[in-house]
Write an enzyme that holds these catalytic residues in place. Structure first.
Site, short mmCIF file in Angstrom:
data_model
loop_
_atom_site.label_atom_id
_atom_site.label_comp_id
_atom_site.label_asym_id
_atom_site.label_seq_id
_atom_site.Cartn_x
_atom_site.Cartn_y
_atom_site.Cartn_z
N ARG A 128 0.82 -1.21 0.00
CA ARG A 128 0.00 0.00 0.00
C ARG A 128 0.86 1.27 0.00
O ARG A 128 0.55 2.25 -0.67
CB ARG A 128 -0.93 -0.01 1.22
CG ARG A 128 -1.94 1.12 1.25
CD ARG A 128 -2.71 1.10 2.56
NE ARG A 128 -3.53 -0.09 2.69
CZ ARG A 128 -4.82 -0.15 2.38
NH1 ARG A 128 -5.43 0.93 1.92
NH2 ARG A 128 -5.50 -1.24 2.56
N ARG A 156 -2.87 -6.60 11.95
CA ARG A 156 -2.13 -6.45 10.71
C ARG A 156 -0.78 -5.79 10.98
O ARG A 156 -0.66 -4.92 11.84
CB ARG A 156 -2.93 -5.66 9.67
CG ARG A 156 -3.48 -4.34 10.14
CD ARG A 156 -4.60 -3.81 9.26
NE ARG A 156 -4.24 -3.80 7.85
CZ ARG A 156 -5.12 -3.56 6.87
NH1 ARG A 156 -6.39 -3.33 7.16
NH2 ARG A 156 -4.73 -3.54 5.62
N ASP A 209 -14.70 4.15 0.43
CA ASP A 209 -15.30 3.71 1.68
C ASP A 209 -16.40 4.63 2.18
O ASP A 209 -17.28 4.21 2.94
CB ASP A 209 -14.24 3.58 2.77
CG ASP A 209 -13.41 2.31 2.63
OD1 ASP A 209 -13.77 1.46 1.80
OD2 ASP A 209 -12.40 2.18 3.34
N ALA A 235 -10.02 -1.35 -2.39
CA ALA A 235 -9.25 -0.35 -3.13
C ALA A 235 -9.63 -0.35 -4.60
O ALA A 235 -9.72 0.70 -5.24
CB ALA A 235 -7.75 -0.62 -2.97
#
Length: 504
Positions: free
Chosen positions: A142, A223, A355, A368
């Site tokens: 990312r 994460r 989102d 995404a």
């Protein structure tokens, strides 16, 4: 490499592009006269800025962070979300440089037991007759993807104002404008405002003031991303999670009851930017109190205590968690909003994208990607409609996108079921039965081509009340309303999620 939330300065942006032979050769349309204000500089917001600029619209970005930030760990980008990059020769080269090459895929039980052999992605796609340049999904870091977008925005000299925390959206039908105000009392207006500021966007007060707020799904994710050499110092981690044959990136999915792990041993094509990236999705007991924030970190001990609630987790996985440096594990709740048919304000001068309009479970692999599809579609719709028909263009965008997005959201729940409900007690499991679905209708789509081909008919249906049916959804699927509550109720009853039509 940046981890989770790192400011990107001008020098960093330049360094990443060194050696690419970059030049300005993007073909942009003549000025449209449409002024677009974008709130939020995430993947959706930055892509919208680039695409609106390419379509000739005047663009500004207001971002709440104090500087350009590239945050997060890894995500998947589908082919439909990568197509737009082909319009930017600079980014085509950069994307090739930062992408995972010669990668392998391995499935395991949560105990560590292999489900089949590790296989090269290239071979898998070749057997399916898919061109390596057009693979359905790719795993991306990312930070690198986000920085690529930031650098292109900078080269276009698109105005970005930082430290702008928007607390209100508004519109004026008589003057044909929309605008925002910040927590500091600042106000600004534009012909169009794109709300790309996430699930908790203040635009919801204007778009749907009486409800449909984000609902906690009961699932959360631990994460992390940290330098690979820290993990490889442990022989057990190296054996299970290290580069394939000592040099190839490998993605692994470990499947357990109501839980799964995705791990990526990342190395770019030049052997740089090596990272150990992992995420564990699980059902959070009791009331979820976690907040969406890259700053909300937990300790390795916190994660291990949760893992102990599901007996049998393999020691290599626990070792990888233990090797994670302090401050590098984020606890992220999965907040879901039921499919929301309307993404625009009453006068249709404010439009939610990404989102802010639709949230996805990670198992869809599409959050995404769909934000990017939104960005590409609205830029083209505004071009097609022109300055005198902005409300129609925004409503047409909504019409072209909603059915498809709703299907993508439903896919996330279906994939979670495949990954979390596998019965290993009956012997060996066929990998194809646990892999996430990546349907053809999803990845083969081209959002720009679709908008060009369907804008006139879709817009006419809004103006004249004629019929319009989307074809960017599963063949044979008849769009129908559904809710997260209904899905969870079926899950509680032991029933599978129903997917009518062709989702192959």
């Amino acid at each position: 490499m940046a981890n989770f939330n790192e400011s990107i300065d001008h020098n960093t942006l330049e360094d990443i592009g060194n050696g690419l032979g970059l030049e300005h050769d993007v073909q942009c349309d003549p000025p449209s006269g449409i002024n677009v204000l974008i709130i939020g500089a995430g993947v959706g917001g930055l892509t919208a800025a680039l695409e609106c600029h390419r379509k000739g619209h005047s663009v500004r970005i207001w971002e709440r962070s104090e500087s350009a930030v590239a945050g997060g760990d890894m995500f998947t980008i589908g082919l439909s979300g990568r197509r737009f990059v082909n319009n930017y020769p600079e980014m085509v080269k950069e994307l090739d440089r930062i992408s995972v090459h010669n990668a392998f895929l391995q499935y395991r039980r949560h105990t560590g037991e292999a489900i089949g052999e590790a296989k090269p992605f290239a071979v898998m796609w070749a057997k399916a007759g898919i061109d390596p340049k057009n693979v359905p999904m790719v795993m991306q870091m990312r930070v690198l993807w986000h920085t690529m977008l930031w650098r292109q925005v900078e080269k276009f000299n698109i105005e970005v104002l930082f430290g702008k925390r928007v607390v209100e959206y508004f519109e004026d039908a008589e003057r044909g404008v929309a605008g925002v105000s910040t927590d500091q009392g600042e106000r600004t207006e534009a012909d169009v405002v794109l709300a790309a500021d996430g699930l908790n966007s203040s635009s919801q007060q204007l778009v749907m003031p009486n409800g449909n707020k984000g609902t906690r799904s009961g699932r959360s994710v631990f994460r992390s991303a940290y330098p690979l050499h820290l993990a490889m110092a442990n022989p057990l981690i190296k054996e299970y999670f290290g580069p394939k044959d000592g040099r190839f990136p490998i993605t692994q999915t470990w499947l357990g009851p109501d839980t799964h792990l995705v791990a990526l041993c990342y190395i770019d094509r030049e052997g740089k930017n090596d990272q150990m990236v992992w995420g564990i999705t699980y059902h959070e007991k009791g009331e979820q109190s976690t907040k969406e924030s890259w700053h909300q970190t937990v300790s390795s001990e916190d994660v291990l205590s949760i893992l102990d609630e599901t007996p049998g987790w393999g020691e290599p996985l626990k070792a990888m968690v233990e090797a994670t440096p302090p401050g590098h594990i984020v606890h992220w709740p999965l907040i879901f909003r039921n499919p929301q048919p309307v993404w625009h304000s009453p006068v249709a001068r404010v439009l939610q994208i990404g989102d802010a309009a639709h949230s996805f479970l990670p198992t869809s692999g599409n959050g995404a990607t769909q934000a990017i599809e939104d960005a590409v579609t609205i830029a083209e719709c505004l071009k097609q409609g022109g300055k005198d028909n902005i409300p129609t263009a925004i409503k047409t965008h909504n019409l072209l996108r909603f059915d498809r997005v709703s299907c993508g959201q439903r896919l996330g729940w279906a994939n979670a079921e495949r990954m979390h409900k596998t019965d290993f007690s009956k012997g060996p499991v066929d990998v194809s039965k646990v892999q996430s679905r990546v349907p053809k209708w999803l990845f083969q789509h081209d959002p720009e081509v679709y908008a060009v081909a369907n804008y006139a008919k879709a817009a006419a249906s809004i103006v004249d009340g004629t019929s319009f049916e989307n074809t960017n959804i599963p063949p044979g699927y008849v769009p129908a309303a559904w809710t997260m509550e209904e899905v969870l109720a079926r899950e509680a009853e032991g029933k599978s999620i129903e997917l009518s039509g062709d989702w192959s």
